[in-house]
Write an enzyme that holds these catalytic residues in place. Structure first.
Site, PDB file in Angstrom:
ATOM      1  N   ARG A   1       6.188   4.379 -12.513  1.00  0.00           N
ATOM      2  CA  ARG A   1       6.120   4.765 -13.854  1.00  0.00           C
ATOM      3  C   ARG A   1       5.820   5.563 -14.942  1.00  0.00           C
ATOM      4  O   ARG A   1       4.856   5.965 -14.351  1.00  0.00           O
ATOM      5  CB  ARG A   1       6.202   2.967 -14.090  1.00  0.00           C
TER       6      ARG A   1
ATOM      7  N   ARG B   1       2.797   1.842  -6.329  1.00  0.00           N
ATOM      8  CA  ARG B   1       3.663   1.343  -7.289  1.00  0.00           C
ATOM      9  C   ARG B   1       5.640   1.657  -7.472  1.00  0.00           C
ATOM     10  O   ARG B   1       4.902   3.666  -7.811  1.00  0.00           O
ATOM     11  CB  ARG B   1       3.644   0.633  -8.124  1.00  0.00           C
TER      12      ARG B   1
ATOM     13  N   ARG C   1      -4.843   0.420 -19.644  1.00  0.00           N
ATOM     14  CA  ARG C   1      -4.061  -1.213 -19.470  1.00  0.00           C
ATOM     15  C   ARG C   1      -4.837  -1.278 -18.654  1.00  0.00           C
ATOM     16  O   ARG C   1      -4.910  -2.827 -19.522  1.00  0.00           O
ATOM     17  CB  ARG C   1      -3.038  -0.673 -18.696  1.00  0.00           C
TER      18      ARG C   1
ATOM     19  N   ARG D   1       1.443 -10.923 -25.406  1.00  0.00           N
ATOM     20  CA  ARG D   1      -0.338 -10.082 -25.063  1.00  0.00           C
ATOM     21  C   ARG D   1      -1.733 -10.332 -25.611  1.00  0.00           C
ATOM     22  O   ARG D   1      -1.916  -9.556 -25.436  1.00  0.00           O
ATOM     23  CB  ARG D   1       0.312  -9.096 -24.404  1.00  0.00           C
TER      24      ARG D   1
ATOM     25  N   LYS E   1       3.420 -10.086 -11.723  1.00  0.00           N
ATOM     26  CA  LYS E   1       4.736 -10.867 -12.357  1.00  0.00           C
ATOM     27  C   LYS E   1       5.941 -10.120 -12.735  1.00  0.00           C
ATOM     28  O   LYS E   1       6.617 -11.391 -12.221  1.00  0.00           O
ATOM     29  CB  LYS E   1       3.971 -10.360 -14.161  1.00  0.00           C
TER      30      LYS E   1
HETATM   31  P1  AMP Z   1       4.799  -4.216 -18.489  1.00  0.00           P
HETATM   32  O1  AMP Z   1       6.052  -3.834 -18.821  1.00  0.00           O
HETATM   33  O2  AMP Z   1       5.029  -5.644 -19.040  1.00  0.00           O
HETATM   34  O3  AMP Z   1       3.504  -3.489 -17.847  1.00  0.00           O
HETATM   35  O4  AMP Z   1       4.870  -3.193 -19.882  1.00  0.00           O
HETATM   36  C1  AMP Z   1       4.659  -1.895 -20.052  1.00  0.00           C
HETATM   37  C2  AMP Z   1       3.870  -2.149 -21.992  1.00  0.00           C
HETATM   38  O5  AMP Z   1       4.966  -2.160 -22.918  1.00  0.00           O
HETATM   39  C3  AMP Z   1       2.496  -2.301 -22.051  1.00  0.00           C
HETATM   40  O6  AMP Z   1       1.273  -1.387 -21.159  1.00  0.00           O
HETATM   41  C4  AMP Z   1       2.880  -2.412 -23.440  1.00  0.00           C
HETATM   42  O7  AMP Z   1       2.639  -0.789 -23.732  1.00  0.00           O
HETATM   43  C5  AMP Z   1       4.017  -2.935 -23.479  1.00  0.00           C
HETATM   44  N1  AMP Z   1       4.164  -4.243 -24.016  1.00  0.00           N
HETATM   45  C6  AMP Z   1       5.137  -4.973 -23.382  1.00  0.00           C
HETATM   46  N2  AMP Z   1       5.731  -6.061 -23.319  1.00  0.00           N
HETATM   47  C7  AMP Z   1       3.700  -6.181 -24.533  1.00  0.00           C
HETATM   48  C8  AMP Z   1       4.113  -6.938 -25.672  1.00  0.00           C
HETATM   49  N3  AMP Z   1       3.827  -8.657 -25.379  1.00  0.00           N
HETATM   50  N4  AMP Z   1       3.353  -6.543 -26.487  1.00  0.00           N
HETATM   51  C9  AMP Z   1       2.896  -5.643 -26.308  1.00  0.00           C
HETATM   52  N5  AMP Z   1       3.152  -4.224 -25.536  1.00  0.00           N
HETATM   53  C10 AMP Z   1       4.104  -4.510 -24.645  1.00  0.00           C
END
Ligand code: AMP
Length: 213
Positions: free
Chosen positions: A160, A127, A171, A88, A13
């Site tokens: 990360r 990654r 996740r 999400r 994404k």
């Molecule tokens: P990402 O970088 O999109 O993979 O997001 C990393 C982490 O941030 C996720 O695993 C969640 O813990 C948190 N997070 C990001 N976006 C959201 C969202 N829309 N709702 C809830 N938690 C989020």
């Protein structure tokens, strides 16, 4: 152009959102990046979000939705945006739909990048990300020109914390449980566009642009 990117963690994404953002000249808004910036800056929001992120859980909607709605109300969003990692959950999607409807607006499309779980697990293990500019690499599939160094800004790449194998599995479980139902939600609203996320960076991007028209 108002777009949403759906797909499991590691589906690509962020990488595709960056390209789409450049192609249509719209801001790329990643809730994950906003949380990470808050963690780095040591804010209260960052401290609260970190607790959830480190165990592969979602940050509560109460901390996430208003932050996102505020971000898309800023001036640079008037001609559109691409949302990466939001919504999400179904309640997040409903809040977004309602907030846009109140302004007589709607999203144009929700793009679902499909990648099987076993491919995701392999991708996340390799990654590496840039802590400064957010560029993303893979030790085998998308290596940086110089090992461990960001091509874009020269910073030292990191893994990360939430890409640790055990966190990746939680996740993914969180994704299937809470985020996957959004596919049906946007299909029901006639907004869903599905792309195969396993064909490679360029083919995936081309398929997205072709399907968006
Ligand atoms: P990402 O970088 O999109 O993979 O997001 C990393 C982490 O941030 C996720 O695993 C969640 O813990 C948190 N997070 C990001 N976006 C959201 C969202 N829309 N709702 C809830 N938690 C989020």
């Amino acid at each position: 152009m108002k777009l949403i990117l759906l797909g499991a963690p590691g589906a690509g994404k962020g990488t595709q959102a960056k390209r789409i953002s450049q192609h249509y000249d719209i801001p790329h808004i990643s809730t994950g990046d906003i949380f990470r910036a808050n963690i780095k800056a040591g804010t209260e929001l960052g401290k609260k979000a970190q607790e959830y992120m480190e165990r592969g859980a979602l940050v509560p909607d109460a901390l996430t939705v208003d932050m996102l709605l505020d971000r898309i109300s800023q001036d640079d969003c008037t001609s559109g945006y691409i949302l990466d990692g939001f919504p999400r959950t179904i309640p997040q999607a409903e809040r977004l739909t309602e907030a846009l409807a109140a302004m007589g607006e709607d999203i144009d499309a929700a793009l679902d990048i499909e990648v099987p779980d076993e491919v995701i697990v392999e991708r996340m293990a390799g990654r590496r990300v840039c802590p400064d500019c957010g560029s993303s690499y893979h030790v085998v599939n998308i290596p940086p020109k110089k090992e461990g160094i960001c091509d874009v800004c020269g910073a030292q790449l990191i893994t990360r914390r939430d890409d640790a194998p055990e966190t990746v599995l939680s996740r993914l479980a969180t994704y299937h449980d809470q985020t996957e139902p959004l596919i049906e939600y946007y299909q029901g609203r006639d907004k869903l566009i599905t792309v195969d996320g396993t064909t490679g960076l360029d083919p995936v991007f081309e398929e997205i642009i072709e399907k968006l028209g």
